[in-house]
Scaffold this motif. Structure first.
Motif, PDB file in Angstrom:
ATOM      1  N   LEU B  99      29.487  19.302  32.250  1.00 25.49           N
ATOM      2  CA  LEU B  99      29.884  20.639  32.485  1.00 25.49           C
ATOM      3  C   LEU B  99      29.207  21.609  31.759  1.00 25.49           C
ATOM      4  N   ALA B 100      28.797  21.459  30.562  1.00 23.79           N
ATOM      5  CA  ALA B 100      28.187  22.562  29.851  1.00 23.79           C
ATOM      6  C   ALA B 100      26.671  22.841  30.038  1.00 23.79           C
ATOM      7  N   PHE B 101      26.055  21.620  30.346  1.00 24.20           N
ATOM      8  CA  PHE B 101      24.656  21.813  30.352  1.00 24.20           C
ATOM      9  C   PHE B 101      23.858  21.348  31.712  1.00 24.20           C
ATOM     10  N   LEU B 102      24.339  20.300  32.594  1.00 21.30           N
ATOM     11  CA  LEU B 102      23.410  19.856  33.546  1.00 21.30           C
ATOM     12  C   LEU B 102      24.031  20.710  34.750  1.00 21.30           C
ATOM     13  N   LEU B 103      25.640  20.899  34.784  1.00 23.04           N
ATOM     14  CA  LEU B 103      25.813  21.610  36.208  1.00 23.04           C
ATOM     15  C   LEU B 103      25.636  23.093  36.123  1.00 23.04           C
ATOM     16  N   LEU B 109      20.733  26.123  41.902  1.00 24.67           N
ATOM     17  CA  LEU B 109      19.583  25.566  42.514  1.00 24.67           C
ATOM     18  C   LEU B 109      20.132  24.733  43.852  1.00 24.67           C
ATOM     19  N   LEU B 110      21.145  24.120  43.589  1.00 25.94           N
ATOM     20  CA  LEU B 110      21.839  23.464  44.794  1.00 25.94           C
ATOM     21  C   LEU B 110      22.352  24.302  45.811  1.00 25.94           C
ATOM     22  N   ALA B 111      22.887  25.558  44.988  1.00 31.05           N
ATOM     23  CA  ALA B 111      23.478  26.779  46.103  1.00 31.05           C
ATOM     24  C   ALA B 111      22.425  27.474  46.759  1.00 31.05           C
ATOM     25  N   GLY B 112      20.976  27.216  46.339  1.00 32.81           N
ATOM     26  CA  GLY B 112      19.895  28.043  46.899  1.00 32.81           C
ATOM     27  C   GLY B 112      20.080  29.389  46.798  1.00 32.81           C
ATOM     28  N   ALA B 113      20.486  29.761  45.375  1.00 35.46           N
ATOM     29  CA  ALA B 113      20.672  31.346  45.482  1.00 35.46           C
ATOM     30  C   ALA B 113      19.396  31.865  45.019  1.00 35.46           C
ATOM     31  N   PRO B 114      19.245  33.338  45.203  1.00 38.68           N
ATOM     32  CA  PRO B 114      17.887  33.851  44.737  1.00 38.68           C
ATOM     33  C   PRO B 114      17.883  34.014  43.333  1.00 38.68           C
ATOM     34  N   GLU B 115      16.743  33.909  42.552  1.00 40.98           N
ATOM     35  CA  GLU B 115      16.617  34.189  41.319  1.00 40.98           C
ATOM     36  C   GLU B 115      17.668  34.963  40.674  1.00 40.98           C
ATOM     37  N   ASP B 116      17.723  36.233  41.146  1.00 41.54           N
ATOM     38  CA  ASP B 116      18.529  37.406  40.429  1.00 41.54           C
ATOM     39  C   ASP B 116      19.939  36.994  40.395  1.00 41.54           C
ATOM     40  N   ASP B 117      20.294  36.113  41.296  1.00 41.05           N
ATOM     41  CA  ASP B 117      21.719  35.798  41.386  1.00 41.05           C
ATOM     42  C   ASP B 117      22.283  34.584  40.727  1.00 41.05           C
ATOM     43  N   TYR B 118      21.132  33.786  40.033  1.00 44.52           N
ATOM     44  CA  TYR B 118      21.238  32.595  39.337  1.00 44.52           C
ATOM     45  C   TYR B 118      22.665  32.691  38.673  1.00 44.52           C
ATOM     46  N   TRP B 119      22.969  33.923  37.822  1.00 47.13           N
ATOM     47  CA  TRP B 119      24.059  33.791  36.781  1.00 47.13           C
ATOM     48  C   TRP B 119      25.400  33.730  37.535  1.00 47.13           C
ATOM     49  N   TYR B 121      26.220  31.737  39.733  1.00 41.94           N
ATOM     50  CA  TYR B 121      26.464  30.238  39.791  1.00 41.94           C
ATOM     51  C   TYR B 121      26.510  29.339  38.759  1.00 41.94           C
ATOM     52  N   GLU B 122      25.864  29.765  37.543  1.00 39.72           N
ATOM     53  CA  GLU B 122      25.881  28.868  36.139  1.00 39.72           C
ATOM     54  C   GLU B 122      27.403  29.087  35.740  1.00 39.72           C
ATOM     55  N   TYR B 123      28.027  28.018  36.023  1.00 38.60           N
ATOM     56  CA  TYR B 123      29.447  28.228  35.781  1.00 38.60           C
ATOM     57  C   TYR B 123      29.688  27.090  34.984  1.00 38.60           C
ATOM     58  N   PHE B 124      30.303  27.627  33.808  1.00 37.90           N
ATOM     59  CA  PHE B 124      30.802  26.797  32.592  1.00 37.90           C
ATOM     60  C   PHE B 124      32.141  26.332  32.606  1.00 37.90           C
ATOM     61  N   ALA B 125      32.546  25.312  33.329  1.00 38.82           N
ATOM     62  CA  ALA B 125      33.728  25.083  33.601  1.00 38.82           C
ATOM     63  C   ALA B 125      34.659  24.844  32.280  1.00 38.82           C
ATOM     64  N   ALA B 126      33.988  24.176  31.385  1.00 37.39           N
ATOM     65  CA  ALA B 126      34.823  23.844  30.028  1.00 37.39           C
ATOM     66  C   ALA B 126      35.089  24.923  29.358  1.00 37.39           C
ATOM     67  N   SER B 127      34.464  26.373  29.357  1.00 38.69           N
ATOM     68  CA  SER B 127      34.845  27.406  28.591  1.00 38.69           C
ATOM     69  C   SER B 127      35.748  28.288  29.519  1.00 38.69           C
ATOM     70  N   ILE B 140      33.060  40.716  37.004  1.00 39.45           N
ATOM     71  CA  ILE B 140      32.517  39.279  37.230  1.00 39.45           C
ATOM     72  C   ILE B 140      33.315  38.557  38.283  1.00 39.45           C
ATOM     73  N   LEU B 141      34.418  38.597  38.256  1.00 37.64           N
ATOM     74  CA  LEU B 141      35.288  38.013  39.245  1.00 37.64           C
ATOM     75  C   LEU B 141      34.812  38.309  40.612  1.00 37.64           C
ATOM     76  N   ARG B 142      34.535  39.566  40.624  1.00 39.03           N
ATOM     77  CA  ARG B 142      34.229  39.923  42.071  1.00 39.03           C
ATOM     78  C   ARG B 142      32.709  39.488  42.513  1.00 39.03           C
ATOM     79  N   ALA B 143      32.048  39.383  41.647  1.00 42.85           N
ATOM     80  CA  ALA B 143      30.438  39.098  41.827  1.00 42.85           C
ATOM     81  C   ALA B 143      30.316  37.714  42.160  1.00 42.85           C
ATOM     82  N   VAL B 144      31.087  36.790  41.390  1.00 41.89           N
ATOM     83  CA  VAL B 144      30.785  35.369  41.657  1.00 41.89           C
ATOM     84  C   VAL B 144      31.328  34.811  42.984  1.00 41.89           C
ATOM     85  N   PRO B 145      30.955  33.672  43.428  1.00 41.77           N
ATOM     86  CA  PRO B 145      31.669  33.156  44.654  1.00 41.77           C
ATOM     87  C   PRO B 145      33.045  32.874  44.501  1.00 41.77           C
TER      88      PRO B 145
END
Lengths: 485, 372
Positions: B99-103, B109-119, B121-127, B140-145
């Motif tokens: 949850l904190a490293f791999l996902l 990458l899985l979502a196929g997001a453009p590089e500027d939008d990577y952040w 999708y980088e979701y740290f579910a455990a924090s 942030i809430l408005r920006a993420v999926p």
């Protein structure tokens, strides 16, 4: 009102706190030869090994004496004048006057009876000073937490026969730490000493006089497992070795036993403790044959030979030095932490002038840890109860454990349990409820106290139906009638 | 397998690096230097890129995982004989690695997001908020999926308090949380150094609830700002003679200084839970649900010998012995449920449990229950 308490251990401290709670203005004085601070004697082994520091084993913060307004005297009590109500102190100190006195001076190690028991390199493992001695021998000094607080502060005011004097250290003559330590005495202090010597990277030899380790509490099968575990850890367990002498030139070098001669350059003598009441020899108080101060149900000490309760001496006793009446009628000390605490509380009521509080000895129970094997006992075990039979089961699976249920006729009267944790309050309730073996085996899970995720004990059908066998070996020669509940 | 062996603890205070000797100070200095560089300089970006990691934060997460694995080996060698300890540390490692490293690494990458939008999708579910303060910022809430935004809200306001009620805060603080995971693996050798004095308890209560208050208020102010469309007017403070947005001040003081530098840097001197105990807003909030809930430490009456192993090895500085000695089963808000007090108890006096309900159980067992 002047309260004087001889002893700074759990019984004395509990009593002092309880008196202070009710009487903010009374003068309370604690006399201790051993230590400036209340500490847990049962935890000395972990200070020796380095698992705890000296601060860690002090249950209360050090400012408790100041906050509670307790006076402390660091000296040896050497006599008691019942008529003048004074305690005499060694070192030329002024006698301490009291209105009411609590004697809670605990136990002292039983000295070795063999020739050579006083050689440098021979010691015990009961007091702060014993700990300082053993740390000096093995490690060359105290661990991170430092030495016991002011361990030598009592030296000005002590006497030669004190159990709190320092043992001579043989480290210099030996030229370093011991390489072949030995422990004499197959009881709880003995196994603790063996464990801490093992933790220090040594390979102790453990001389036990009896046929197996701790026959007072364990039977042969239980004890065999403990011995096996000790050997796995690197302790040489020598059963049926009766020590005859300790020998050496200027320091201990050999132990002579009934089975032969062994090299030993450090010896811990752990053959039990006796009430620390030598200083009361001429005081005129009633002592039992072990030296314990005989007390009545209110924990009042009494004049030797006098009728019980005929005179108010204002003297109470609690803890290891007090000889209380047991369920089978005999007066003996109870050398346990929790009974010392309870006795301290009852004695405090007496010190406060409340004559109604009594101390009643309940069912026997205890627990311990023998190396890494948990031990719980409750009720009458190895007590030679009339019509005694023992049901025994050894579990060998993910968890190793033994379960022994003691029966008197059809009724369960005791439990001896190794390898798992159990709630003794539930076990004692079953004993009071006169449960049968079958009922107890059906309900065992209710008494389980293992940590989470430990698989429960399952007794297979074959073992359940196994007939209980005859009485377990006992130190009591005469069969004991099962107590009425 | 022994159930409660404690050989690994026996020599604790005789090892210099575990008892505040020079070697411990050196380790602390190295950790402090590392965190200073991580938060305030940029030396780690290059090596991260060279390793194919997107930012220095992924390199940090990788190092964090390595430290946890090493610490877990050490921990399990000492305490792995108890199942509770094995299951707990395995969960900690799984959460960290997955949850904190791999996902977070593969999600963009899985979502196929453009590089500027990577952040996004980088979701740290455990924090979870309020430990992760940014997650709940309106911007942030408005920006993420949407699904991630909903997850953030559900985790903070539904999952965390409910689990906290039924199992105590341990489900998070010592099974899931990354800070707790590092504390209980890499930081475990120093757990006995946590202060246990009354003074440290007083400090803890004021400090941890202040940070909690700050976290809640600053989040609320952000929402006020967002709805009133005032930029960050309400959400600014004066610090050092300059106007700072509360957002960056909080990130600086709480995130970098307290959680990183003080929290981990002082492991070898003050124990591994300095952050969790004194400053973590999540721990404070969960502590409140724990007080109302069912988790507790049960004390077997009249069996304690006051040896002090429980108090010494409590990483939260709770004086467990005082409860055990007075036969009081108890629930303390600070307790993270690591289970070490029960594990090291030589008389088997303590047991962690999720009681059916406290009162019901009290009646059944005839045990005194206190809540302090």
């Amino acid at each position: 009102m002047r309260i004087v308490i001889i002893g700074n251990g759990v019984a004395g401290m509990e009593a002092a706190l309880a008196v202070r709670q009710r009487e903010p203005a009374w003068e309370i004085t604690l006399v201790s030869e051993e230590s400036d601070h209340f500490f847990s004697r049962t935890a000395l082994m972990w200070v020796m090994s380095g698992q705890l520091s000296h601060r860690c084993i002090e249950p209360l913060e050090r400012d408790v004496y100041e906050r509670m307004g307790f006076h402390r005297v660091r000296a040896r009590a050497v006599g008691l004048d019942l008529e003048a109500r004074r305690v005499h102190l060694a070192g030329g100190l002024e006698p301490l006057p009291y209105d009411r006195l609590l004697i809670a001076c605990g136990s002292r190690p039983r000295p070795g009876p063999w020739p050579g028991s006083d050689l440098p390199g021979v010691g015990h493992f009961v007091t702060h000073q014993d700990l300082a001695w053993l740390e000096e021998e093995v490690h060359g000094g105290p661990s991170h937490g430092g030495p016991p607080p002011r361990p030598r502060a009592h030296l000005e005011a002590t006497s030669d026969e004190s159990p709190y004097r320092f043992r001579p250290v043989a480290r210099a003559e030996r030229g370093g730490p011991p390489t072949r330590p030995a422990v004499i005495g197959g009881g709880l202090i003995g196994i603790e000493a063996a464990e801490v010597l093992h933790a220090a990277g040594l390979r102790p030899r453990f001389f036990i006089r009896e046929e197996w380790f701790w026959p007072m509490a364990l039977d042969h099968a239980e004890s065999r497992w403990i011995a096996e575990r000790m050997r796995e850890h690197g302790v040489d367990v020598d059963l049926e070795h009766d020590v005859e002498a300790l020998e050496g030139d200027g320091r201990v070098e050999r132990v002579l036993t009934s089975e032969g001669e062994y090299d030993a350059d450090l010896v811990v003598v752990a053959i039990g403790v006796v009430p620390n009441t030598g200083w009361l020899a001429g005081a005129g108080l009633e002592l039992d044959r072990r030296g314990g101060l005989v007390v009545d149900a209110h924990l009042r000490a009494q004049r030797a030979g006098a009728e019980n309760g005929s005179e108010d001496l204002g003297v109470f006793a609690a803890g290891d030095c007090a000889s209380v009446r047991w369920f089978h009628g005999e007066h003996m000390p109870e050398q346990l932490w929790y009974t010392a605490r309870d006795q301290g509380r009852v004695a405090a009521r007496g010190l406060l002038g409340d004559g109604t509080a009594t101390y009643a000895r309940g069912h026997w129970y205890n627990s311990a840890k023998l190396f890494d094997i948990e031990y719980t006992t409750a009720g009458l075990v190895n007590m030679n109860v009339e019509g005694e039979r023992n049901w025994f089961f050894e579990e060998r699976g993910p968890v190793r454990s033994t379960t022994r249920v003691v029966l008197a006729g059809e009724r369960v009267v005791g439990f001896n349990l190794l390898g798992r944790r159990w709630d003794h309050t539930v076990l004692l309730r079953w004993i009071e409820e006169h449960r049968s073996l079958a009922w107890v085996l059906d309900h065992l899970a209710e008494a389980a106290f293992d940590t989470e995720f430990v698989p429960p004990l399952v007794v297979p059908q074959g073992a359940r139906e196994r007939a209980p066998t005859g009485p377990a070996p006992s130190a009591l020669p005469e069969p004991l009638a099962p107590p009425a509940v | 397998m022994d159930l409660q062996g404690q050989n690994g603890l026996m020599t604790t205070f005789r090892e210099g690096w575990r008892s505040r000797k020079a070697s411990a100070w050196l380790i602390a200095l190295a950790l402090l230097a590392f965190y200073t560089d991580l938060y305030f300089f940029d030396h780690l970006t290059e090596p991260a890129k060279a390793l194919g990691l997107r930012s220095k934060w992924f390199l940090y997460s990788a190092l964090y995982s390595v430290a946890m694995i090493g610490g877990a080996v050490y921990y399990l060698r000492r305490h792995g004989n108890a199942r509770y300890n094995r299951y707990r540390i395995a969960t900690n490692l799984g959460v960290q690695l997955v949850l904190a490293f791999l996902l977070p690494f593969v999600m963009p990458l899985l979502a196929g997001a453009p590089e500027d939008d990577y952040w996004k999708y980088e979701y740290f579910a455990a924090s979870i908020w309020p430990l992760d303060h940014y997650k709940l910022h309106p911007s942030i809430l408005r920006a993420v999926p949407l699904v991630l935004a909903l997850t953030t809200v559900a985790l903070a306001f539904l999952v965390a308090p409910l689990l906290g009620f039924f199992f105590g805060k341990r489900w998070y603080c010592s099974w899931v949380c990354g800070c707790g995971g590092l504390a209980n693996t890499f930081g475990d050798p120093w757990r006995h150094l946590t202060a246990t004095s009354t003074a440290s308890w007083k400090f803890e209560k004021v400090a941890v609830h202040s940070v909690m208050f700050l976290a809640i208020v600053s989040t609320l102010l952000l929402f006020v700002d967002a709805f009133a469309d005032t930029g960050e007017t309400f959400h600014a403070v004066i610090a050092g003679g300059e106007w700072w947005s509360m957002k960056s001040l909080y990130g600086y003081v709480v995130g970098a200084l307290l959680a990183g530098l003080v929290g981990v840097g002082f492991y070898p001197l003050f124990g591994p839970r300095v952050w969790c105990r004194n400053f973590c807003p999540m721990a404070a909030l969960l502590g409140l649900t724990q007080k109302l809930g069912r988790f507790r430490i049960r004390v077997k009456p009249d069996m304690c010998i006051s040896c002090g192993n429980c108090t010494t090895y409590c990483e939260m500085g709770i004086d467990v012995r005082s409860y055990a000695q007075s036969n009081e089963s108890f629930t303390r808000a600070a307790c993270v449920g690591c289970g070490m007090c029960a594990h090291v108890c030589p008389r088997g006096v303590l047991k962690l449990e999720n009681a059916p309900t406290l009162q019901e159980d009290k009646a059944r067992q005839r045990l005194p229950v206190v809540n302090l």
